[in-house]
Design a protein around this motif. Structure first.
Motif, short mmCIF file in Angstrom:
data_model
loop_
_atom_site.label_atom_id
_atom_site.label_comp_id
_atom_site.label_asym_id
_atom_site.label_seq_id
_atom_site.Cartn_x
_atom_site.Cartn_y
_atom_site.Cartn_z
N HIS A 167 -15.38 -0.45 -7.40
CA HIS A 167 -14.27 -1.40 -7.28
C HIS A 167 -13.57 -1.30 -5.92
N TYR A 168 -13.86 -0.24 -5.19
CA TYR A 168 -13.22 -0.03 -3.88
C TYR A 168 -14.21 -0.13 -2.72
N PHE A 169 -15.45 -0.51 -2.98
CA PHE A 169 -16.44 -0.65 -1.92
C PHE A 169 -15.95 -1.59 -0.82
N TRP A 170 -15.27 -2.66 -1.21
CA TRP A 170 -14.85 -3.67 -0.24
C TRP A 170 -13.93 -3.09 0.82
N ILE A 171 -13.19 -2.04 0.48
CA ILE A 171 -12.29 -1.42 1.46
C ILE A 171 -13.11 -0.76 2.56
N ALA A 172 -14.18 -0.07 2.20
CA ALA A 172 -15.03 0.57 3.21
C ALA A 172 -15.65 -0.47 4.12
N ILE A 173 -16.06 -1.60 3.54
CA ILE A 173 -16.66 -2.67 4.35
C ILE A 173 -15.65 -3.20 5.36
N GLU A 174 -14.41 -3.40 4.92
CA GLU A 174 -13.37 -3.92 5.82
C GLU A 174 -13.00 -2.90 6.90
#
Length: 221
Positions: free
Chosen positions: A197-204
Motif C-alpha cells: 500500500h506504500y509502494f507508490w511513495i518509493a516510486i515518487e
C-alpha cells in the motif's frame, strides 16, 4: 518522510461551512492519521552510492486550502444519506455529512486518492439448481475465478500481487458473489495496511531524487 496532501472544501445539498466544515476537516485528518499509524510497521529506505542507507518513517499530513488542492471535497448534506463518503474521481471526493460506514469509509477512500485500487470485486455467481429447500440457504456459489490486483514497486523491489478470495454472496446484487481480501482496500471494514500500500511513495521519492540529480535505490521495507 512526510506526505502532505491538500484538500479544498465546497458545500452542497444543505451542507454549510458554518456547521459542517469541522466535521469534514476532522474526518480527513483522522483518515490521514490512520494511514500514518498503518505505516508505523514500514519505512522508506534510500540507498545512494557512497552514502549510508537511510530508513525514514512515513507520516501523512492534510492541509485545507482554498485553491489548487490535490483533492476537491464536496461536503454533501443530503439527509437521510444512504451511502458512504466516496472518491468520485482520483482527485474528487464526496464527504457525506450524514453518511454510512463511518470513519472506515474515509480511510478506505483516502487510499483511492493515493491511487490505490479496490481490493474487492463482485462477479456473477453460479446458481444452485434447484435452489436449496432450506430457508435462508445460499442460492449461488462462487464462480471459478481468481481475480487479483498487482501493485507495482520501484525496481529492484518486486511487484506484489494480491489474489482476491470468494467471500460471500452479495446482499445488494442478487446472483453476484463478492471476492474480497482482509485489507484496508477491501470492503470488510478491515484496517490491515500492507507493505504494498506504500509502494507508490518509493516510486515518487525515486522520481524526485532523480529530478534533483541524486539517483537512488528506493524501497519500502
Amino acid at each position: 518522510m512526510t506526505v502532505t496532501k491538500t484538500f479544498s472544501l465546497t458545500y452542497t445539498n444543505d451542507a454549510r461551512a458554518s456547521s459542517d466544515r469541522s466535521g469534514a476537516v476532522s474526518a480527513i485528518s483522522s483518515a490521514m492519521s490512520a494511514w500514518t499509524s498503518g505505516a508505523s510497521s514500514y519505512k522508506v529506505k534510500t540507498e545512494q552510492p557512497g552514502c549510508d542507507a537511510q530508513e525514514l518513517r512515513i507520516q501523512f499530513r492534510s492541509t485545507i486550502v482554498t485553491s489548487g488542492a490535490d483533492v476537491a471535497v464536496s461536503v454533501d448534506g443530503t439527509n437521510p444519506a444512504n451511502r458512504p463518503s466516496v472518491v468520485t474521481g482520483g482527485t474528487q471526493m464526496r464527504y457525506m455529512v450524514h453518511g454510512t460506514s463511518g470513519a472506515w469509509a474515509m480511510i478506505h477512500e483516502m487510499g483511492h486518492t493515493f491511487g490505490l485500487p479496490d481490493e474487492y470485486t463482485q462477479l456473477t455467481g453460479v446458481p444452485i439448481t434447484p435452489p436449496p429447500p432450506t430457508p435462508g440457504a445460499p442460492v449461488v456459489i462462487p464462480p471459478s475465478a481468481t481475480p487479483s490486483a498487482t501493485y507495482v514497486a520501484a525496481p529492484p523491489q518486486a511487484n506484489s500481487t494480491v489474489t482476491l478470495t470468494a467471500s460471500r454472496p452479495s446482499t445488494r446484487h442478487p446472483g453476484k458473489y463478492i471476492f474480497d481480501v482482509e485489507s484496508v482496500m477491501g470492503r470488510s471494514g478491515n484496517t490491515t495496511f500492507e507493505l504494498h500500500h506504500y509502494f507508490w511513495i518509493a516510486i515518487e521519492v525515486k522520481r524526485l531524487m532523480e529530478e534533483e540529480g541524486t539517483p537512488a535505490v528506493v524501497t519500502i521495507i
